[in-house]
Design a protein around this motif. Structure first.
Motif, PDB file in Angstrom:
ATOM      1  N   LYS A   1       0.914  -2.013  17.518  1.00  0.00           N
ATOM      2  CA  LYS A   1       0.111  -3.144  17.082  1.00  0.00           C
ATOM      3  C   LYS A   1       0.929  -4.792  16.994  1.00  0.00           C
TER       4      LYS A   1
ATOM      5  N   LEU B   1      -6.228   6.748   9.705  1.00  0.00           N
ATOM      6  CA  LEU B   1      -6.477   5.834   8.884  1.00  0.00           C
ATOM      7  C   LEU B   1      -5.582   4.657   9.274  1.00  0.00           C
TER       8      LEU B   1
ATOM      9  N   GLU C   1      -7.126  -1.064  -5.507  1.00  0.00           N
ATOM     10  CA  GLU C   1      -7.704  -0.330  -4.232  1.00  0.00           C
ATOM     11  C   GLU C   1      -7.397   1.041  -4.280  1.00  0.00           C
TER      12      GLU C   1
ATOM     13  N   SER D   1      -6.676   2.643  12.200  1.00  0.00           N
ATOM     14  CA  SER D   1      -7.953   2.016  11.952  1.00  0.00           C
ATOM     15  C   SER D   1      -7.783   0.763  10.832  1.00  0.00           C
ATOM     16  N   ARG D   2      -6.349   0.586  10.328  1.00  0.00           N
ATOM     17  CA  ARG D   2      -5.965  -0.460   9.565  1.00  0.00           C
ATOM     18  C   ARG D   2      -4.664  -1.095   9.808  1.00  0.00           C
ATOM     19  N   ASP D   3      -4.916  -2.167   9.458  1.00  0.00           N
ATOM     20  CA  ASP D   3      -3.708  -3.147   9.661  1.00  0.00           C
ATOM     21  C   ASP D   3      -3.049  -3.545   8.291  1.00  0.00           C
ATOM     22  N   PHE D   4      -1.913  -2.737   8.050  1.00  0.00           N
ATOM     23  CA  PHE D   4      -1.185  -2.737   6.730  1.00  0.00           C
ATOM     24  C   PHE D   4      -0.042  -3.838   6.736  1.00  0.00           C
TER      25      PHE D   4
ATOM     26  N   THR E   1       0.841  -1.171   0.080  1.00  0.00           N
ATOM     27  CA  THR E   1       0.096  -0.082   0.003  1.00  0.00           C
ATOM     28  C   THR E   1       0.911   1.278  -0.001  1.00  0.00           C
TER      29      THR E   1
ATOM     30  N   GLU F   1      -2.410  -0.809  -3.520  1.00  0.00           N
ATOM     31  CA  GLU F   1      -3.398  -0.129  -3.041  1.00  0.00           C
ATOM     32  C   GLU F   1      -2.709   1.217  -3.109  1.00  0.00           C
TER      33      GLU F   1
END
Length: 458
Positions: free
Chosen positions: A458, A427, A415, A430-433, A357, A384
């Protein structure tokens, strides 16, 4: 005014990466060094700790007394400073010698043997790599770089004994025309800065003129795939290089297990089993150019191997913040389509089976307008793409030019999303890249420390 006669130096635009390197040169020489910048940054804070006097208000009264003597104070300014700047007007009206940063670098190439690296992209990594090889060798060097070397924590190297100076040759505003290199590498000439040059042809002509400035007896080391044709003076040797062909190239390239090894092929002496201390695929080609220039100036095979193996890279150039089995996070200064293309290709080679990403902040309205198709094509190699608003730098908005132009031209099925800069941290929380890269030359990178903390938790 000759450098030996200067007692004080004043910088207008003190916090720029290139300006700060010259400021450090004069600080080390024991001169009074002061200046103005618009806002404090981590770099200006470091400069102040090193002895530079900096203020952040456009105010003539803030200029130190030692910098108000025309006979002994040199004024250096960046082209980004407007002609209406109050302090610049003061110096012009009172008979001070005022020079662009590039003029000062040009004088240094006449005082020393200038080893210069020019190119649309690759010049920061290549010049920093060459400087490290030279500095670790018996030859030594001075260096003025366009990025912070991770080996030295600075963009500047000073030697009391070496006659070599490694300089990143900047084509913006034709600044590199002030230089007189002893030797030069040209890594690439993909059109850029068309707000300055107007046309691709004018851009290429600017590089061609630069090649005429190399001193007889010296050398040009030029990437063999360039459209630009050199026009060197008589007595200048010309070599070409590329990844797997040319006077200088690599053979037996081995990429795996987090390591890169190759053999350096040269008309002077072949150097086998070179290991990249910063194992990024694009650094193979950058390393070939850096080793070529160092070797032409007398570095031995042992010194070349040691320099390459101990090179740690440049901050914001494929700069890993986290690298483990669960998460990879890095920041890359790439802001031209071909830079992003090379970054994307390197990521694909390193992480073939992982989701990549990119959060990309376009740099300049004019560059986005001129190359939005190319940006979209390069970014489309990834899985992404998250686009931020354009970072304007020196420009006013251009009607109709937004990140939407890139967004609309990304390949079908990728994406994609668009967010504002203040939405980036929420962002990431809230996400797990899997593999995340920040791309661009704006202020997005300022969020890298916070993103690192978030991912580590995380």
């Amino acid at each position: 005014m000759e450098i030996k006669d200067i007692r004080a130096v004043y910088f207008i635009g003190a916090g720029g990466i290139g300006m700060s390197a010259i400021a450090r040169y004069f600080i080390k020489r024991g001169l009074v060094v002061a200046g103005y910048d618009r806002t404090p940054t981590p770099l200006t804070t470091r400069l102040e700790k090193e002895g530079m006097l900096i203020h952040y208000e456009e105010n003539v009264d803030e200029i130190p007394h030692a910098c108000k003597k025309p006979e002994s104070c040199l004024v250096i300014y960046t082209p980004a400073i407007p002609a209406s700047h109050q302090e610049l007007i003061y110096f012009r009206e009172n008979g001070f010698e005022i020079q662009k940063r590039a003029q000062v670098l040009g004088e240094l190439t006449r005082m020393h043997k200038g080893l210069c690296v020019a190119g649309t992209h690759g010049k920061t990594s290549t010049s920093t790599m060459c400087a490290h090889i030279m500095n670790q060798s018996s030859l030594g060097c001075n260096a003025f770089l366009g990025g912070i070397s991770k080996n030295y924590g600075t963009n500047y190297i000073l030697s009391d004994t070496s006659n070599f100076v490694v300089i990143e040759a900047d084509e913006f505003d034709r600044s590199f025309h002030w230089l007189n290199p002893w030797m030069s590498v040209i890594t690439s000439t993909d059109p850029d800065h068309l707000d300055i040059y107007g046309t691709k042809e004018a851009y290429l002509e600017s590089f061609r003129h630069y090649t005429t400035l190399i001193q007889p007896g010296g050398a040009l080391i030029i990437h063999r795939d360039l459209e630009m044709k050199a026009n060197v003076q008589e007595g200048v040797r010309v070599y070409d290089y590329a990844l797997d062909q040319g006077d200088f190239h690599a053979e037996n390239i081995c990429i795996g297990n987090g390591q890169i090894k190759f053999d350096f092929v040269s008309p002077i002496e072949r150097v086998n089993n070179v290991k990249l201390g910063n194992p990024v695929p694009i650094n193979i080609e950058n390393g070939i150019a850096a080793m070529a220039m160092a070797q032409l100036n007398g570095c031995t095979a042992k010194e070349l191997r040691y320099g390459m193996n101990t090179y740690r890279g440049v901050e914001r150039r494929f700069d890993f913040k986290i690298k483990d089995e669960k998460h990879v996070f890095l920041s890359d200064y790439a802001h031209h389509p071909n830079e992003i293309l090379q970054s994307a290709k390197s990521l694909r080679q390193l992480y073939q089976d992982r989701k990549i990403t990119a959060i990309f902040q376009p740099h300049l309205y004019s560059r986005t307008r001129d190359f939005y198709h190319e940006f979209a094509d390069a970014l489309s190699l990834l899985d992404e793409v998250i686009l931020c608003d354009i970072y304007p730098a020196r420009e006013a908005p251009i009607p109709g030019v937004t990140s939407q132009l890139i967004y609309d031209n990304l390949r079908p099925g990728i994406e994609k999303s668009m967010i504002h800069l203040d939405e980036v941290l929420p962002l990431v929380k809230s996400r797990d890249f899997d593999v995340l890269v920040l791309l661009g030359a704006g202020d997005l990178d300022g969020l890298a420390p916070q993103i690192t903390q978030i991912i580590n938790k995380k």
